[in-house]
Design an enzyme around this catalytic site. Sequence first.
Site, PDB file in Angstrom:
ATOM      1  CG  ASP A  31     102.719  32.809  69.608  1.00 48.06           C
ATOM      2  OD1 ASP A  31     102.488  32.047  70.540  1.00 48.06           O
ATOM      3  OD2 ASP A  31     103.852  33.137  69.227  1.00 48.06           O
ATOM      4  CG  ASP A  53     107.121  35.168  68.581  1.00 45.65           C
ATOM      5  OD1 ASP A  53     107.220  34.823  69.770  1.00 45.65           O
ATOM      6  OD2 ASP A  53     106.301  36.019  68.184  1.00 45.65           O
ATOM      7  CG  ASP A 103     107.950  31.370  72.528  1.00 49.36           C
ATOM      8  OD1 ASP A 103     107.575  31.437  73.704  1.00 49.36           O
ATOM      9  OD2 ASP A 103     107.588  32.169  71.644  1.00 49.36           O
TER      10      ASP A 103
HETATM   11  P1  ATP Z   1     101.339  36.818  71.380  1.00 51.45           P
HETATM   12  O1  ATP Z   1     101.918  36.036  72.516  1.00 51.45           O
HETATM   13  O2  ATP Z   1     100.076  36.293  70.887  1.00 51.45           O
HETATM   14  O3  ATP Z   1     102.297  37.171  70.308  1.00 51.45           O
HETATM   15  P2  ATP Z   1     101.580  39.418  72.508  1.00 51.45           P
HETATM   16  O4  ATP Z   1     102.360  40.039  71.420  1.00 51.45           O
HETATM   17  O5  ATP Z   1     100.539  40.266  73.151  1.00 51.45           O
HETATM   18  O6  ATP Z   1     100.827  38.166  72.095  1.00 51.45           O
HETATM   19  P3  ATP Z   1     103.880  39.589  74.126  1.00 51.45           P
HETATM   20  O7  ATP Z   1     104.730  40.006  73.001  1.00 51.45           O
HETATM   21  O8  ATP Z   1     104.414  38.651  75.157  1.00 51.45           O
HETATM   22  O9  ATP Z   1     102.585  38.911  73.613  1.00 51.45           O
HETATM   23  O10 ATP Z   1     103.340  40.907  74.818  1.00 51.45           O
HETATM   24  C1  ATP Z   1     102.685  40.873  76.060  1.00 51.45           C
HETATM   25  C2  ATP Z   1     102.173  42.238  76.402  1.00 51.45           C
HETATM   26  O11 ATP Z   1     103.264  43.147  76.540  1.00 51.45           O
HETATM   27  C3  ATP Z   1     101.301  42.846  75.324  1.00 51.45           C
HETATM   28  O12 ATP Z   1      99.966  42.489  75.482  1.00 51.45           O
HETATM   29  C4  ATP Z   1     101.502  44.345  75.542  1.00 51.45           C
HETATM   30  O13 ATP Z   1     100.652  44.807  76.555  1.00 51.45           O
HETATM   31  C5  ATP Z   1     102.917  44.417  76.033  1.00 51.45           C
HETATM   32  N1  ATP Z   1     103.848  44.780  74.970  1.00 51.45           N
HETATM   33  C6  ATP Z   1     103.985  44.182  73.764  1.00 51.45           C
HETATM   34  N2  ATP Z   1     104.948  44.770  73.044  1.00 51.45           N
HETATM   35  C7  ATP Z   1     105.456  45.750  73.795  1.00 51.45           C
HETATM   36  C8  ATP Z   1     106.506  46.719  73.623  1.00 51.45           C
HETATM   37  N3  ATP Z   1     107.220  46.785  72.522  1.00 51.45           N
HETATM   38  N4  ATP Z   1     106.735  47.576  74.628  1.00 51.45           N
HETATM   39  C9  ATP Z   1     106.032  47.519  75.768  1.00 51.45           C
HETATM   40  N5  ATP Z   1     105.056  46.650  75.992  1.00 51.45           N
HETATM   41  C10 ATP Z   1     104.760  45.767  75.033  1.00 51.45           C
END
Ligand code: ATP
Length: 934
Positions: free
Chosen positions: A335, A659, A663
């Site tokens: 990730d 996480d 997943d």
């Molecule tokens: P990784 O998969 O590497 O952890 P990530 O944190 O970007 O990356 P996700 O948690 O799936 O992956 O988030 C996807 C997208 O959703 C992010 O790029 C962001 O634009 C949006 N996002 C993340 N957290 C929030 C939140 N708390 N509220 C609203 N949108 C969010």
Amino acid sequence: MDTQPIRKWYTLAAADVTEALHSDAAQGLTQQEAERRLAKHGANQLAENKRKPLYAVFLDQFKDFMVLILFIATLISYFLGEYLDAITIIAIIIINGILGFIQEAKAERSLQALKELASPMARVIREGQISMIPASRLVPGDLVVLEAGDRVPADMRLLTANRLEIEESALTGESVPVAKNVKKLDTAQASTVPLGDQKNLAFMGTMVTGGTGSGIVVATGMDTEIGKIAHMMNAAEEVETPLQARLEQMGKILVVVALLLTIVVIVAGVWHGHELFTMFLAGVSLAVAAIPEGLPAIVTVALALGVQRMIRRNAIVRKLPSVETLGCASVICSDKTGTLTQNKMTVTHVWHSDSTYEVTGSGYVPEGAFHYQGKMVSPTRDGALTQIIRIADRCNNARLICEEQGTRNLLGMGKTTRHWQIVGDPTEGALKVLAAKATGHAGERGNPKQQSVRVEELPFDSDRKMMSVVEKGADGVHSLLTKGAAEAVLARSTHILWGGQLQPLTASLRHRVLEQTELMAGQALRVLGFAYKTLQGYRPGQPIGTLENNLVFVGLVGMIDPPREEVRSAINLCHQAGIKTVMITGDHKVTAEAIARQIGMMRGYGEVLEGRELDGMSDEALAEHAERVTVYARVSPEHKLRIVRALQSKGHVVAMTGDGVNDAPAIKTSDIGIAMGITGTDVTKEAADLVLRDDNFATIVAAVEEGRNIYDNIRKFIRYLLASNVGEILVMFFAMLLGLPLPLVPIQILWVNLVTDGLPAMALGVDQAEADTMYQRPRNKAENIFGRGLGWKIISRGFLIGAMTLLAFWLTLRENPNDLVHAQTVAFVTLVMAQLIHVFDCRSQYSVFHRNVFENKYLVWAVISSLVLVIGVVYIDALQPIFKTTDLSLRDWALILVTSGVPTFVAGIGGVLASGRSQAGREKRSAMRTVRPD
Ligand code: ATP
């Protein structure tokens, strides 16, 4: 206080439950009260089968087949009147048993510590503060918060349930998640309500699959519903690693070989006129020598100690067999957020209507200014900016807290330092800080009567990639505030606030927003979109799809999340070690690529693939692409499973991190499933082989390094023990075939095998890694443990040890044919010395000259103690009759040193020559690799 498990909690209103348990629905219990209840109710654990008592572990050491043979030999010696032999054999068996016991107890201790580290945690509110505590410390009355991915830590009566769904198959067998609520159940039907219908309760061991909630613990440990059915839960099964299983099989083959050899030696000895009893004892000792009885125990110790080293490097192994697989990993899929990056977000840009604002300040300190075209401006200067900040603040579950620490200087003058921290998701934390910078308030503010209140939350999930809240304003009007991945929010918007006007979102405006998103993403910023709408005729609990649509788009926020410092070198190390690194992220393609470049992942030849492109690909096409793709962006957890399968179909051994609750399937399917220790959900952790205590990519690489080292160390002591055994057998075997007297008496063979060999072998189990461990390509998973020349090394070194011992014996005997005891003592000491020198050779796959002899302190001490023991056996008058030894002269020692050194030094020179050749080959290969990257 009544906490009897029979109580029908679901028939009571939430407030009555809280009262009955003398708790508080907002503050929870006090710490003191929780301690008191813990003492009264005991730990919140299901009873486990009792652990084996120490004496049983000790007695187990004597259950071995080899020990049985020795006992028979002892009995025979006793009946033949050879009391001294009988007593000595018993003493040797006991010393060997004690050594085995110490090893096993040590391994058991560290594996137990590992189990405790991997035990589940619970989110509890005590004295108004939320914290994570071991689930075993929960007590009735505790206020617990639940989130998607949690395993419910105790039986609870729910106080809040926000789209809370729990999968209760562990209890009811029903795998469709149950939607939970907080309504009390009708008392009339109370007596017949089955577990599955007790919707206001959450049961220990079940799994939260969606939404959030909180509740009061009503039963813990064996009083819970699962405790009632699972009266005894077996302690986690002891799993054997594939290597342990293979070694056990090998042990069986060696027993047969040993018995055959024994028969040959006995027959040959008797044929040449040796006494039957002497030959019998010699045969038994040889059989014992041929069976590497110490091996399984030392493998366990090496695994256990290796696992402990991994813990020190923040990697917690949940499944022992994965330690072996770690060394074979050929791809690490990771990730991005929090693993490759620091997960310390700071908003740096806000954009709307073609105006970009820069925000100053760093970290979570809510101090910073807004700049527009280089000039400081007021953040309330326009409506759209104010609206973005409002959504950032309200559509948010994080809290910004300040800890004040008082320090005094030498003069006793006080100084207070303030430390700002985030509780909750870092993305949301950054938005809280942004709001605080704009308003100058870090917490709740304003007149509560004028403020809108949150009515409902549509929680974030990584499939929708957005989150919304429904608020009711002071005027009674409901509105929806949304934030999320910019394209996702834009796709659900029909209007936009542009230049202070509400306008339809035309194709060109849409294009403009997307262009700006890419521009910001290209600076490695995480970009979020913000939108809102006024809700007409809102009903609570409406499906998410019908709420999050027809939105009014307002603008974008960009935040930095710097890469972790250590990641760049960890990735470099992976490349050296022939391990491909892949980023799998929910983030924007351009942001992901920019970060990948910063950390050295895109080595000019990496491809970037988006989730939606992946959707359009067949499995075969994906498998072809997978070899080249370095970054997967905007993927959902479901994509991860396909990526793992695609890589596996190409023969890769895949390590995959995760996480979130979704997943888990990918983690289970991968060869090494890795869960995040801090941000990971219980479900992911349970599915994983490895848990990263610090969520850090570099820790995975450290674990792979340790995995390789553990495997190498196992090979080292297998090589040592087996070569020693081969040497012992051959010296006797050849002597019998050549019609010589016995070169070693049975007690000496037993002594060498059971006492001198053990400590050095254990020390090899904790040996330092060879310098080029992370310069080798990953090991083939199907590789035989004797592969890469190990089998040849065992036989050739064993042969040389046997031959040199026999030579020393023969030379001594030729000089003085009447003094057999003298010649046998020389043979005995030569054998011991040859092994003690050879042990240093085993540390390197090249030669003894490749490593610093004194590097492994344990080995140096083990060799010294084995040496002291053998000198004692030779020179102490009282021991001489028992071990059939005699004093040795300096001349004898000269002969011993020369003959015992030969096997290692001859092989060492061979090794130096061979490694020179392979070094040249490596250089040639690496020169070719630089021309054409793989
Ligand atoms: P990784 O998969 O590497 O952890 P990530 O944190 O970007 O990356 P996700 O948690 O799936 O992956 O988030 C996807 C997208 O959703 C992010 O790029 C962001 O634009 C949006 N996002 C993340 N957290 C929030 C939140 N708390 N509220 C609203 N949108 C969010």
